[in-house]
Design a protein around this motif. Structure first.
Motif, PDB file in Angstrom:
ATOM      1  N   SER A   1       0.832  -1.193   0.000  1.00 60.64           N
ATOM      2  CA  SER A   1       0.000   0.000   0.000  1.00 60.64           C
ATOM      3  C   SER A   1       0.867   1.243   0.000  1.00 60.64           C
ATOM      4  CB  SER A   1      -0.907  -0.001   1.232  1.00 60.64           C
ATOM      5  OG  SER A   1      -0.134   0.035   2.412  1.00 60.64           O
ATOM      6  N   HIS A   2       0.409   2.282  -0.739  1.00 61.98           N
ATOM      7  CA  HIS A   2       1.144   3.530  -0.713  1.00 61.98           C
ATOM      8  C   HIS A   2       0.181   4.682  -0.980  1.00 61.98           C
ATOM      9  CE1 HIS A   2       1.153   2.566  -5.027  1.00 61.98           C
ATOM     10  NE2 HIS A   2       1.100   3.874  -5.186  1.00 61.98           N
ATOM     11  N   SER A   3       0.514   5.878  -0.484  1.00 66.04           N
ATOM     12  CA  SER A   3      -0.274   7.076  -0.715  1.00 66.04           C
ATOM     13  C   SER A   3       0.662   8.266  -0.725  1.00 66.04           C
ATOM     14  CB  SER A   3      -1.344   7.252   0.364  1.00 66.04           C
ATOM     15  OG  SER A   3      -0.748   7.452   1.634  1.00 66.04           O
ATOM     16  N   ARG A   4       0.253   9.290  -1.465  1.00 66.74           N
ATOM     17  CA  ARG A   4       1.061  10.501  -1.565  1.00 66.74           C
ATOM     18  C   ARG A   4       0.271  11.663  -0.987  1.00 66.74           C
ATOM     19  NH1 ARG A   4       4.282  12.226  -7.043  1.00 66.74           N
ATOM     20  NH2 ARG A   4       5.207  14.161  -6.300  1.00 66.74           N
ATOM     21  N   GLN A   5       0.874  12.448  -0.089  1.00 68.32           N
ATOM     22  CA  GLN A   5       0.141  13.524   0.553  1.00 68.32           C
ATOM     23  C   GLN A   5       1.102  14.548   1.128  1.00 68.32           C
ATOM     24  OE1 GLN A   5      -1.539  10.699   3.526  1.00 68.32           O
ATOM     25  NE2 GLN A   5      -0.973  12.270   5.019  1.00 68.32           N
ATOM     26  N   LEU A   6       0.515  15.663   1.561  1.00 65.93           N
ATOM     27  CA  LEU A   6       1.271  16.706   2.239  1.00 65.93           C
ATOM     28  C   LEU A   6       1.361  16.345   3.715  1.00 65.93           C
ATOM     29  CD1 LEU A   6       2.509  19.430   1.266  1.00 65.93           C
ATOM     30  CD2 LEU A   6       0.501  20.540   2.236  1.00 65.93           C
ATOM     31  N   ALA A   7       2.556  16.398   4.287  1.00 65.00           N
ATOM     32  CA  ALA A   7       2.724  16.022   5.689  1.00 65.00           C
ATOM     33  C   ALA A   7       3.843  16.836   6.308  1.00 65.00           C
ATOM     34  CB  ALA A   7       3.033  14.533   5.812  1.00 65.00           C
ATOM     35  N   ALA A   8       3.781  16.971   7.626  1.00 66.68           N
ATOM     36  CA  ALA A   8       4.853  17.618   8.385  1.00 66.68           C
ATOM     37  C   ALA A   8       5.861  16.544   8.785  1.00 66.68           C
ATOM     38  CB  ALA A   8       4.298  18.316   9.613  1.00 66.68           C
ATOM     39  N   ILE A   9       7.095  16.718   8.349  1.00 66.29           N
ATOM     40  CA  ILE A   9       8.150  15.729   8.594  1.00 66.29           C
ATOM     41  C   ILE A   9       9.115  16.272   9.638  1.00 66.29           C
ATOM     42  CG2 ILE A   9       9.976  14.343   7.569  1.00 66.29           C
ATOM     43  CD1 ILE A   9       7.181  13.674   6.573  1.00 66.29           C
ATOM     44  N   MET A  10       9.397  15.464  10.645  1.00 70.38           N
ATOM     45  CA  MET A  10      10.329  15.848  11.698  1.00 70.38           C
ATOM     46  C   MET A  10      11.552  14.935  11.660  1.00 70.38           C
ATOM     47  SD  MET A  10       9.842  15.749  15.856  1.00 70.38           S
ATOM     48  CE  MET A  10       8.471  16.914  15.860  1.00 70.38           C
ATOM     49  N   PHE A  11      12.725  15.548  11.649  1.00 73.00           N
ATOM     50  CA  PHE A  11      13.991  14.825  11.698  1.00 73.00           C
ATOM     51  C   PHE A  11      14.714  15.217  12.972  1.00 73.00           C
ATOM     52  CE2 PHE A  11      14.975  12.701   7.670  1.00 73.00           C
ATOM     53  CZ  PHE A  11      16.054  11.902   8.030  1.00 73.00           C
TER      54      PHE A  11
ATOM     55  N   PHE B   1       0.773  13.325  20.274  1.00 73.71           N
ATOM     56  CA  PHE B   1       0.401  14.317  19.257  1.00 73.71           C
ATOM     57  C   PHE B   1       0.040  13.668  17.919  1.00 73.71           C
ATOM     58  CE2 PHE B   1       2.695  16.934  22.323  1.00 73.71           C
ATOM     59  CZ  PHE B   1       1.900  18.062  22.378  1.00 73.71           C
ATOM     60  N   ARG B   2      -0.368  12.398  17.967  1.00 71.76           N
ATOM     61  CA  ARG B   2      -0.899  11.675  16.805  1.00 71.76           C
ATOM     62  C   ARG B   2       0.093  11.593  15.650  1.00 71.76           C
ATOM     63  NH1 ARG B   2      -4.343  14.835  19.248  1.00 71.76           N
ATOM     64  NH2 ARG B   2      -3.735  16.622  17.985  1.00 71.76           N
ATOM     65  N   GLY B   3       1.363  11.503  16.011  1.00 71.61           N
ATOM     66  CA  GLY B   3       2.392  11.365  14.988  1.00 71.61           C
ATOM     67  C   GLY B   3       2.719   9.915  14.688  1.00 71.61           C
TER      68      GLY B   3
ATOM     69  N   ASN C   1       0.192  14.600  10.629  1.00 74.13           N
ATOM     70  CA  ASN C   1      -0.825  14.983   9.655  1.00 74.13           C
ATOM     71  C   ASN C   1      -0.999  16.489   9.553  1.00 74.13           C
ATOM     72  OD1 ASN C   1      -1.392  12.333   8.949  1.00 74.13           O
ATOM     73  ND2 ASN C   1      -2.920  12.109  10.570  1.00 74.13           N
ATOM     74  N   ASN C   2      -0.621  17.233  10.606  1.00 71.95           N
ATOM     75  CA  ASN C   2      -0.702  18.688  10.518  1.00 71.95           C
ATOM     76  C   ASN C   2       0.495  19.323  11.204  1.00 71.95           C
ATOM     77  OD1 ASN C   2      -1.484  19.642  13.391  1.00 71.95           O
ATOM     78  ND2 ASN C   2      -2.964  17.989  12.984  1.00 71.95           N
ATOM     79  N   VAL C   3       0.766  20.555  10.819  1.00 69.58           N
ATOM     80  CA  VAL C   3       1.955  21.263  11.283  1.00 69.58           C
ATOM     81  C   VAL C   3       1.900  21.536  12.777  1.00 69.58           C
ATOM     82  CG1 VAL C   3       3.195  23.449  11.116  1.00 69.58           C
ATOM     83  CG2 VAL C   3       2.475  22.277   9.048  1.00 69.58           C
ATOM     84  N   LEU C   4       0.744  21.931  13.299  1.00 68.91           N
ATOM     85  CA  LEU C   4       0.658  22.283  14.718  1.00 68.91           C
ATOM     86  C   LEU C   4       1.022  21.112  15.616  1.00 68.91           C
ATOM     87  CD1 LEU C   4      -2.516  24.547  14.886  1.00 68.91           C
ATOM     88  CD2 LEU C   4      -0.120  25.214  15.177  1.00 68.91           C
ATOM     89  N   ASP C   5       0.553  19.929  15.278  1.00 64.50           N
ATOM     90  CA  ASP C   5       0.911  18.752  16.075  1.00 64.50           C
ATOM     91  C   ASP C   5       2.417  18.542  16.057  1.00 64.50           C
ATOM     92  OD1 ASP C   5      -1.612  18.146  16.913  1.00 64.50           O
ATOM     93  OD2 ASP C   5      -2.007  16.675  15.345  1.00 64.50           O
ATOM     94  N   ALA C   6       3.036  18.683  14.875  1.00 65.89           N
ATOM     95  CA  ALA C   6       4.482  18.474  14.764  1.00 65.89           C
ATOM     96  C   ALA C   6       5.250  19.486  15.600  1.00 65.89           C
ATOM     97  CB  ALA C   6       4.902  18.558  13.294  1.00 65.89           C
TER      98      ALA C   6
ATOM     99  N   GLY D   1       5.992  19.187   3.494  1.00 64.01           N
ATOM    100  CA  GLY D   1       6.274  18.883   2.099  1.00 64.01           C
ATOM    101  C   GLY D   1       5.490  17.701   1.574  1.00 64.01           C
ATOM    102  N   ASP D   2       5.611  17.504   0.273  1.00 63.01           N
ATOM    103  CA  ASP D   2       4.928  16.412  -0.421  1.00 63.01           C
ATOM    104  C   ASP D   2       5.745  15.135  -0.242  1.00 63.01           C
ATOM    105  OD1 ASP D   2       3.085  15.135  -1.982  1.00 63.01           O
ATOM    106  OD2 ASP D   2       4.016  15.712  -3.882  1.00 63.01           O
ATOM    107  N   VAL D   3       5.130  14.103   0.334  1.00 60.99           N
ATOM    108  CA  VAL D   3       5.837  12.846   0.597  1.00 60.99           C
ATOM    109  C   VAL D   3       4.934  11.676   0.211  1.00 60.99           C
ATOM    110  CG1 VAL D   3       7.269  13.772   2.461  1.00 60.99           C
ATOM    111  CG2 VAL D   3       5.038  12.791   2.989  1.00 60.99           C
TER     112      VAL D   3
END
Length: 774
Positions: free
Chosen positions: A2-12, A47-49, A64-69, A95-97
């Motif tokens: 399974s795969h999906s493409r979406q906008l997401a907040a990524i934390m490194f 924070f539902r990450g 799923n959203n910037v505020l949670d990240a 970004g788009d991931v």
């Protein structure tokens, strides 16, 4: 999958100084890492990450959203800064991931990792896309840090840092109240520091230790990497190339029922097809990175990103790789690796530069993937026995190195890498002295490899390495396939099956193993018994004789030179090996057994002479004193001959027309040679009727009526029987049983394309650590 493409907040995240701490106090470093996870993982869940993966001394998360990240990141840093003695860098980017099977890929991930490196220890660095999403939140404050040029990102990225209690920030303002004494001390300290820096600038610079990172490159699902491409032989056709500056990726992908070249800047998610590259395979770059060379439709071509159509350079048939020299020449392996040629980068008539073995005088045969050395005047090659050579382009002299493998490549870190059964090995190499200076070490596993273990990888001159992850498709299973394409698996375990031969009574199978260590093995289809018939020498082909008890095989067995294949007979019952062709030394070249006639009077074999290509010769078995005579002899390559069941005809493969086709002629009386395939063909076998031939072309199997009831050669139009994802190894890659079923090799993995590539940043540093010189 399974795969999906979406906008997401990524934390490194990254633990500061972890590597150094590991060197000083490994136990403390591991405790710090465990404490980080104990603090961070519950907060990510709160924070539902999604905690996707550990990255050595850090981690990759998505929200799923910037505020949670952002809120999660702040809470993590507050806890770590107040309760531990280590610090964490953190970067957040919107970004788009692409999400696939619990993992996340894409440029959004890569940019986040770059932003993390810009963060202050104990602080959080964010991109402009994150800052814009939180600028209406009164409780969240940011500070502009400016534009940064991030590695492998084309455009400068605008960065901000988060401000807040518990976060460590990069201060831009000094205290307003500074004493005179403090001021003087600062002036003195600044003067001393300036002097120290000036002194250091005059000293030889010591290279900064760079961090090795592994990141994913995610390609569009509609344009994945196609590993084999349109090459009919399906061997040695790597599918990816990166420009010398590391900015541009070129790969082979699907296009209108064939293949084409796609271009992607590594800092972008966008790919574009290069016009006019239909049918392309084996892309490679010019030294300046402006041109992309490739092969298609028996031609060598080149193109730039701005061209509307490629430029044709020269004819190129059954090619096995190329390299572009700094001197403006393109070197490529032609005619199924039997000819090495050089052509000017502007095009023209190719010049034959096929190297000879300086000891035997024979041409080095069946080589592939020439790789240029830094001086531009020497290349690396490997031959059919996996011997690795340095070849001088000026003198044609060759030097054999004391290593064996495939795809030898010089790496600017001071190493030669090579492939064995899908694993990459590296050995230190002094390019000035042209000699090996250390021991070989396995440095990378899990590279996608095709037939004969050709691996899909590329690297730039900055030290970054890109490869297609996967397993070796050379590991395969035996299958019966009838003429409708219906499969039936044999109950034998996977092996590195090479050339196979079914005994005339259909009760046994003999095969050679592919790879560096080659053996001759027989399998009893009734009992399942496996018998190793020969372990000595490099065995290339095997064929049952009509008595069902003896075999002929080609090997370096009992040869004084590893570059000389001879013909031998082998008794299965006694394991006794005797020369099959005692006066073979009267012919110069290498010898490969093809077939035995059913009347037990003749043997057919291939000879690779000094004038290139391969020829078909026949030898009397009833009168061994009689010399061998040529059956098909030309400048082209003739191979894979098969006697008809009544021993009155012989079929074989030749590229005399410029591509491989199947031909038939009467035997033993010389007669007109007639082409029976149409549009390409190889590896003919006769059906039990003796009037039909089945042959292969790429992944297609064709059948053609050839012999009339009256015994004349009169071919009808070929008919497609079926297509299948079966292994196409060098030489005959399938055989036919008495009941007309075909014995084929089905790779353990059937993955013919992939949307995933892996990039190892600063890979040269890793090579220096894993394979240091003595």
């Amino acid at each position: 999958m399974s795969h999906s493409r979406q906008l997401a907040a990524i934390m490194f995240t990254d633990l500061v100084g972890f590597t150094a701490l590991m060197g000083r106090d490994e136990q403390k470093a591991l405790k710090s890492l465990a404490l980080f996870k104990n603090i961070a993982q519950p907060l990510v869940e709160k924070f539902r990450g999604h905690w996707h993966k550990d990255l050595g001394d850090g981690a990759l998360m998505s929200f799923n959203n910037v505020l949670d990240a952002v809120h999660c990141g702040i809470d993590i840093q507050k806890e770590i800064n107040s309760k531990t003695d280590f610090r964490l860098r953190m970067g957040i980017h919107l970004g788009d991931v692409t999400f696939r099977d619990g993992d996340v890929f894409g440029d959004g991930v890569n940019i986040s990792s770059r932003i993390q490196a810009e963060a202050t220890p104990g602080g959080i660095c964010i991109s402009e896309s994150v800052a814009k999403n939180i600028n209406n939140q009164d409780n969240l404050k940011t500070e502009y840090l400016g534009k940064r040029n991030l590695k492998n990102v084309d455009e400068p990225v605008v960065l901000y840092q988060l401000l807040g209690e518990g976060l460590i920030v990069r201060s831009k303002k000094q205290s307003k109240s500074i004493s005179l004494t403090t001021t003087l001390l600062l002036v003195i300290a600044t003067a001393i520091l300036t002097a120290v820096v000036a002194w250091q600038l005059l000293q030889p610079a010591e290279k900064e230790q760079q961090q090795v990172r592994r990141l994913n490159i995610n390609l569009p699902t509609e344009t994945p990497v196609e590993f084999i491409g349109s090459s009919p032989i399906g061997v040695g056709q790597t599918a990816i190339a990166v420009s010398p500056d590391g900015q541009l990726l070129i790969y082979v992908g699907p296009y209108k029922n064939t293949t084409a070249l796609y271009a992607r800047h590594l800092s972008s998610l966008q790919t574009k097809v290069l016009p006019g590259t239909e049918g392309a395979f084996y892309p490679f770059f010019s030294p300046d990175g402006k041109w992309i060379g490739f092969f298609a439709h028996n031609l060598l071509k080149k193109i730039t990103l701005d061209q509307s159509a490629p430029t044709e350079l020269c004819k190129a048939s059954e090619t096995l790789g190329a390299c572009w020299t700094p001197n403006g020449k393109i070197i490529f392996a032609n005619l199924d690796g039997t000819q090495l040629v050089s052509v000017d980068e502007a095009g023209g008539v190719p010049q034959d530069i096929t190297p000879k073995d300086t000891v035997t005088g024979n041409y080095i045969i069946n080589f592939s993937s020439p790789s240029i050395l830094p001086d531009g005047n020497h290349i690396l090659l490997w031959d059919i026995y996996f011997n690795i050579y340095i070849i001088s382009l000026e003198t044609n002299a060759q030097t054999q190195l004391p290593i064996r493998g495939l795809q030898p490549t010089y790496i600017p870190s001071g190493h030669i890498t090579y492939i064995i059964n899908g694993s990459m090995f590296a050995i230190p190499f002094d390019v000035d002295k042209m000699e090996i200076t250390g021991k070989a070490h396995m440095v990378l596993d899990g590279i996608r490899t095709d037939a004969e273990s050709f691996a899909h990888f590329t690297f730039d001159q900055k030290g970054n390495f890109i490869y297609a992850p996967g397993v070796s498709t050379n590991l395969s299973n035996l299958f019966w396939v009838d003429q409708t394409g219906k499969e039936d698996s044999l109950s034998f375990p996977p092996d590195y099956y090479g050339i196979t031969s079914i005994s005339p009574d259909g009760k046994k199978i003999a095969y050679t193993q592919t790879g560096v260590n080659s053996e001759v093995i027989s399998l009893d289809l009734n009992t399942g018994r496996k018998t190793i018939l020969n372990r000595t020498g490099h065995s290339l082909s095997v064929r049952w004789q009509a008595d069902n008890k003896s075999l002929g095989f080609s090997s370096t067995y009992q040869s004084s030179q590893t570059t000389a294949l001879k013909l031998f007979a082998l008794s299965e019952s006694t394991s006794q090996i005797t020369p099959l062709y005692a006066n073979a030394d009267t012919l110069h070249g290498n010898f490969v057994i093809d077939d035995f006639s059913s009347d037990q009077l003749w043997a057919a074999f291939e000879v690779t002479p000094e004038d290139n290509g391969s020829d078909i010769w026949i030898k009397s078995l009833s009168d061994p004193a009689q010399p061998a005579i040529p059956l098909a002899q030309s400048k082209a390559s003739e191979w894979g001959s098969r006697f008809s069941p009544n021993s009155q005809f012989i079929a074989y493969t030749s590229n005399a027309s410029g591509r491989y086709e199947v031909y038939v002629q009467r035997f033993p009386e010389a007669d007109k040679v007639i082409q029976i395939s149409n549009g390409g063909g190889e590896e003919p076998v006769w059906t039990s009727t003796g009037r039909e031939i089945i042959y292969r072309y790429g992944n297609q199997w064709w059948k053609v009526d050839v012999i009339t009831e009256e015994g004349f050669i009169q071919p009808a139009a070929p008919k497609l029987l079926f297509e299948g994802p079966y292994l196409n190894c060098p030489g005959p890659s399938f055989d036919i049983a008495p009941d007309n079923r075909l014995l084929v090799l089905k790779p353990v993995t059937l993955q013919h394309s992939s949307t995933e590539l892996v990039i190892i940043e600063n890979w040269f540093e890793e090579l220096k650590r894993l394979a240091s010189a003595k």
